[in-house]
Design an enzyme around this catalytic site. Sequence first.
Site, PDB file in Angstrom:
ATOM      1  N   GLU A 100       3.079   4.441  -7.162  1.00 29.30           N
ATOM      2  CA  GLU A 100       1.857   3.849  -6.608  1.00 29.30           C
ATOM      3  C   GLU A 100       2.234   2.770  -5.587  1.00 29.30           C
ATOM      4  OE1 GLU A 100      -0.940   3.890  -5.598  1.00 29.30           O
ATOM      5  OE2 GLU A 100      -2.470   3.360  -7.071  1.00 29.30           O
ATOM      6  N   ASP A 101       1.332   2.515  -4.660  1.00 31.42           N
ATOM      7  CA  ASP A 101       1.621   1.492  -3.653  1.00 31.42           C
ATOM      8  C   ASP A 101       1.546   0.080  -4.233  1.00 31.42           C
ATOM      9  OD1 ASP A 101      -1.153   1.617  -3.973  1.00 31.42           O
ATOM     10  OD2 ASP A 101      -1.621   1.813  -1.846  1.00 31.42           O
ATOM     11  N   ASP A 104      -2.779  -3.909  -8.757  1.00 35.23           N
ATOM     12  CA  ASP A 104      -3.621  -5.067  -8.468  1.00 35.23           C
ATOM     13  C   ASP A 104      -4.357  -5.457  -9.744  1.00 35.23           C
ATOM     14  OD1 ASP A 104      -4.990  -6.969  -6.926  1.00 35.23           O
ATOM     15  OD2 ASP A 104      -6.489  -5.545  -6.233  1.00 35.23           O
ATOM     16  N   PHE A 153      -4.535 -10.037   0.430  1.00 36.01           N
ATOM     17  CA  PHE A 153      -4.772  -8.634   0.751  1.00 36.01           C
ATOM     18  C   PHE A 153      -3.734  -8.190   1.781  1.00 36.01           C
ATOM     19  CE2 PHE A 153      -6.625  -4.827   2.446  1.00 36.01           C
ATOM     20  CZ  PHE A 153      -7.079  -4.213   1.288  1.00 36.01           C
ATOM     21  N   ARG A 166      -1.982   1.790   7.924  1.00 34.99           N
ATOM     22  CA  ARG A 166      -0.982   2.404   7.039  1.00 34.99           C
ATOM     23  C   ARG A 166       0.363   2.594   7.736  1.00 34.99           C
ATOM     24  NH1 ARG A 166      -3.682   4.311   2.426  1.00 34.99           N
ATOM     25  NH2 ARG A 166      -5.756   5.165   2.742  1.00 34.99           N
TER      26      ARG A 166
HETATM   27  P1  IMP Z   1      -6.244  -1.700  -8.876  1.00 34.24           P
HETATM   28  O1  IMP Z   1      -6.973  -0.559  -9.487  1.00 34.24           O
HETATM   29  O2  IMP Z   1      -7.093  -2.927  -8.737  1.00 34.24           O
HETATM   30  O3  IMP Z   1      -4.896  -2.007  -9.518  1.00 34.24           O
HETATM   31  O4  IMP Z   1      -5.988  -1.345  -7.381  1.00 34.24           O
HETATM   32  C1  IMP Z   1      -5.175  -0.378  -7.006  1.00 34.24           C
HETATM   33  C2  IMP Z   1      -5.586   0.171  -5.663  1.00 34.24           C
HETATM   34  O5  IMP Z   1      -6.383  -0.746  -4.878  1.00 34.24           O
HETATM   35  C3  IMP Z   1      -4.333   0.413  -4.889  1.00 34.24           C
HETATM   36  O6  IMP Z   1      -3.846   1.719  -5.108  1.00 34.24           O
HETATM   37  C4  IMP Z   1      -4.766   0.190  -3.467  1.00 34.24           C
HETATM   38  O7  IMP Z   1      -5.279   1.384  -2.943  1.00 34.24           O
HETATM   39  C5  IMP Z   1      -5.891  -0.810  -3.558  1.00 34.24           C
HETATM   40  N1  IMP Z   1      -5.414  -2.181  -3.270  1.00 34.24           N
HETATM   41  C6  IMP Z   1      -5.306  -3.205  -4.124  1.00 34.24           C
HETATM   42  N2  IMP Z   1      -4.834  -4.314  -3.521  1.00 34.24           N
HETATM   43  C7  IMP Z   1      -4.634  -3.959  -2.243  1.00 34.24           C
HETATM   44  C8  IMP Z   1      -4.131  -4.668  -1.077  1.00 34.24           C
HETATM   45  O8  IMP Z   1      -3.763  -5.849  -1.098  1.00 34.24           O
HETATM   46  N3  IMP Z   1      -4.082  -3.936   0.072  1.00 34.24           N
HETATM   47  C9  IMP Z   1      -4.436  -2.624   0.160  1.00 34.24           C
HETATM   48  N4  IMP Z   1      -4.900  -1.933  -0.891  1.00 34.24           N
HETATM   49  C10 IMP Z   1      -5.001  -2.599  -2.077  1.00 34.24           C
HETATM   50 MG    MG Z   2      -3.868   3.339  -3.622  1.00 37.34          MG
END
Ligand code: IMP
Ligand code: MG
Length: 180
Positions: A100-101, A104, A153, A166
Amino acid sequence: MARDRKHLKVLIRNRDIQKRVRQVAREISRDFRGERVHLVGVLKGACIFLSDLIRHINLDVSLDFMSVASYGKGSKTSGEVKLIKDLDTTIEGLNVIVVEDILDTGITLTYLYNVLQQRKPKVLKIAALLDKPERRIKDIHPDYVGFQIPNEFVVGYGLDYAERYRNLKDVCILMQADAP
Ligand code: IMP
Ligand code: MG
């Protein structure tokens, strides 16, 4: 449009990303020595990280992709996750690493982890390029992580804001331009 102006500030340079990605690949190669690993990339954000990572893993590797949508556009998540694209093949009995990237709040990976765990992989691990631990609301931790970052962010190296940025080589903080 001028009103859409944003500032980008480099947070992690591509050179440092490349170095760390090689280290993570070495960790994976060491942990699974003599075995096969099955990487599951989470589209679309992880594709750049995954494509660099896989080329440094010195094992028998196979690859599949999943895509999920978290409701909400831009930088906000609403907390609901939906499966958009499922895996092509079964993962039963495999050493699976979800790539995963960014981790968060943890909502997305918690959802994916539960979906994949039900399919009885031999091992299920998580590799995230970035980890924003301050924002976590789910109890989930990456097994492999590139960098822990502050609560900002970020875009670039696969990560987007409304599908843009991207293609940036570095991971950059996206800041609203000062008025006017
Ligand atoms: P989570 O479900 O809150 O852990 O978020 C995961 C997804 O939210 C990631 O796979 C990203 O696509 C997006 N995301 C969360 N933080 C960022 C950020 O700082 N930049 C870009 N995408 C983010
Ligand atoms: Mg993502």
